[in-house]
Motif scaffolding. Structure first.
Motif, PDB file in Angstrom:
ATOM      1  N   CYS A  54       0.848  -1.196   0.000  1.00  0.00           N
ATOM      2  CA  CYS A  54       0.000   0.000   0.000  1.00  0.00           C
ATOM      3  C   CYS A  54       0.883   1.245   0.000  1.00  0.00           C
ATOM      4  O   CYS A  54       1.667   1.465   0.930  1.00  0.00           O
ATOM      5  N   LYS A  55       0.739   2.039  -1.030  1.00  0.00           N
ATOM      6  CA  LYS A  55       1.627   3.190  -1.217  1.00  0.00           C
ATOM      7  C   LYS A  55       1.487   4.239  -0.118  1.00  0.00           C
ATOM      8  O   LYS A  55       2.467   4.899   0.237  1.00  0.00           O
ATOM      9  N   TRP A  56       0.275   4.407   0.450  1.00  0.00           N
ATOM     10  CA  TRP A  56       0.081   5.489   1.416  1.00  0.00           C
ATOM     11  C   TRP A  56       1.009   5.373   2.622  1.00  0.00           C
ATOM     12  O   TRP A  56       1.325   6.388   3.252  1.00  0.00           O
ATOM     13  N   CYS A  57       1.461   4.164   2.919  1.00  0.00           N
ATOM     14  CA  CYS A  57       2.363   3.966   4.059  1.00  0.00           C
ATOM     15  C   CYS A  57       3.744   4.579   3.816  1.00  0.00           C
ATOM     16  O   CYS A  57       4.538   4.705   4.752  1.00  0.00           O
ATOM     17  N   ILE A  61       7.692   9.289  -0.244  1.00  0.00           N
ATOM     18  CA  ILE A  61       8.494   8.841  -1.388  1.00  0.00           C
ATOM     19  C   ILE A  61       7.673   8.993  -2.664  1.00  0.00           C
ATOM     20  O   ILE A  61       6.589   8.413  -2.771  1.00  0.00           O
ATOM     21  N   PRO A  62       8.140   9.751  -3.640  1.00  0.00           N
ATOM     22  CA  PRO A  62       7.394   9.895  -4.898  1.00  0.00           C
ATOM     23  C   PRO A  62       7.134   8.543  -5.549  1.00  0.00           C
ATOM     24  O   PRO A  62       7.938   7.612  -5.420  1.00  0.00           O
ATOM     25  N   MET A  63       6.021   8.437  -6.265  1.00  0.00           N
ATOM     26  CA  MET A  63       5.595   7.162  -6.829  1.00  0.00           C
ATOM     27  C   MET A  63       6.656   6.554  -7.743  1.00  0.00           C
ATOM     28  O   MET A  63       6.951   5.355  -7.656  1.00  0.00           O
ATOM     29  N   GLU A  64       7.236   7.344  -8.607  1.00  0.00           N
ATOM     30  CA  GLU A  64       8.275   6.832  -9.524  1.00  0.00           C
ATOM     31  C   GLU A  64       9.450   6.255  -8.739  1.00  0.00           C
ATOM     32  O   GLU A  64       9.915   5.142  -9.003  1.00  0.00           O
TER      33      GLU A  64
END
Length: 298
Positions: A54-57, A61-64
């Motif tokens: 899960c990216k929100w954690c 840190i930028p997605m790329e």
């Protein structure tokens, strides 16, 4: 009568004799144990499920950059992201196992009829985008009770889900409601117990509507995690992890033993995704993520 000193002396002698006997077969036993250990190691990583995060954690840190840094961990998905980030994940050879969008809001969601029209419009568009990008699951929420009893809330959710799920069936996408705790993180949330979610799945009656079983949340609300997921395995489309208490690393600092939980999930033949959803506290958050994935590899 034998004295205490004599008893200790005799016991020591007996242990010494046993030790000599054990030493004679120690080499053979050691070889057998090593063979079993190697056999066990050779079967590691044979579970059919795949790893997600899960990216929100990892919000800072930028997605790329995030996708670049997790390339060698064995993660096949970045989730709880919207359409604009689906393309970035795809660029790095990953999917989004559980998609979302800005119109899907907590605490206002499906159990309040005033939200149904907006949700239907939003999901109609989002489902088409999911089909285009090959996204298998879209998240949904019950919403907070706000005074609603559980039966009324369940009925309202079913009414709101019916047209959405019908579209999802036609397009081959799953709508998945997350089980969240109402004790610590989401006060008043209605879908906070597995049996309530199961009743809703039965009421909707579609293979394209199931539950997201969040292990962290349900440990707080119910406990008995392994028995629950075995009982309701056919109602679960997705899993999330997280350490209890605190929602941090799934290591020795928390109360759940994740290897046993993951083994149970693997033995049930689950072939979907397990999403790491703990908030890292280590200095290197990617190292923490790697450790989480390794812990959940069985």
């Amino acid at each position: 009568m034998i004295t205490r000193r004599e008893a200790i002396k005799n016991t020591a002698a007996g242990i010494g004799a046993i030790g000599l006997g054990l030493a004679a077969c120690n080499t053979a036993d050691g070889q057998a144990a090593n063979s079993e250990n190697e056999k066990e190691k050779s079967t590691m990583g044979m579970a059919k499920y795949q790893h997600s995060v899960c990216k929100w954690c990892y919000g800072d840190i930028p997605m790329e950059e995030f996708c670049e840094r997790i390339q060698d961990i064995g993660i096949k998905s970045v989730e709880i992201i919207g359409p604009k980030d689906w393309e970035i994940a795809a660029k790095y050879g990953m999917t989004c196992a559980m998609g979302t969008d800005s119109f899907i809001r907590l605490p206002d969601c499906l159990n309040d009829p005033k939200n149904h029209a907006e949700l239907l419009a939003g999901y109609t568009t989002l489902i088409d985008k999911a089909v285009e990008m090959g996204i298998p699951n879209l998240i949904c929420f019950s919403g907070n009770r706000n005074g609603l009893d559980d039966e009324t809330g369940l009925e309202n959710c079913a009414v709101g889900l019916e047209p959405i799920v019908k579209i999802a069936e036609q397009k081959g996408v799953n709508i998945v409601m997350e089980l969240l705790n109402s004790k610590v993180n989401h006060p008043d949330y209605q879908c906070d117990k597995t049996p309530w979610g199961v009743k809703l799945v039965d009421k909707v009656g579609s293979p394209n509507f199931k539950l997201l079983y969040d292990i962290y949340h349900m440990q707080i609300m119910e406990g008995d995690v392994i028995a629950t997921i075995k009982k309701y395995k056919d109602y679960i489309a997705h899993y999330h992890t997280g350490g209890v208490p605190g929602r941090n690393e799934i290591d020795e600092t928390q109360e759940l033993y994740y290897p046993a939980i993951m083994k149970a999930i693997a033995e049930m033949g689950y072939e979907g995704f397990v999403g790491q959803e703990f908030v890292p506290t280590w200095d290197d958050p990617i190292a923490a993520l790697r450790h989480g994935v390794e812990t959940c590899t069985v």
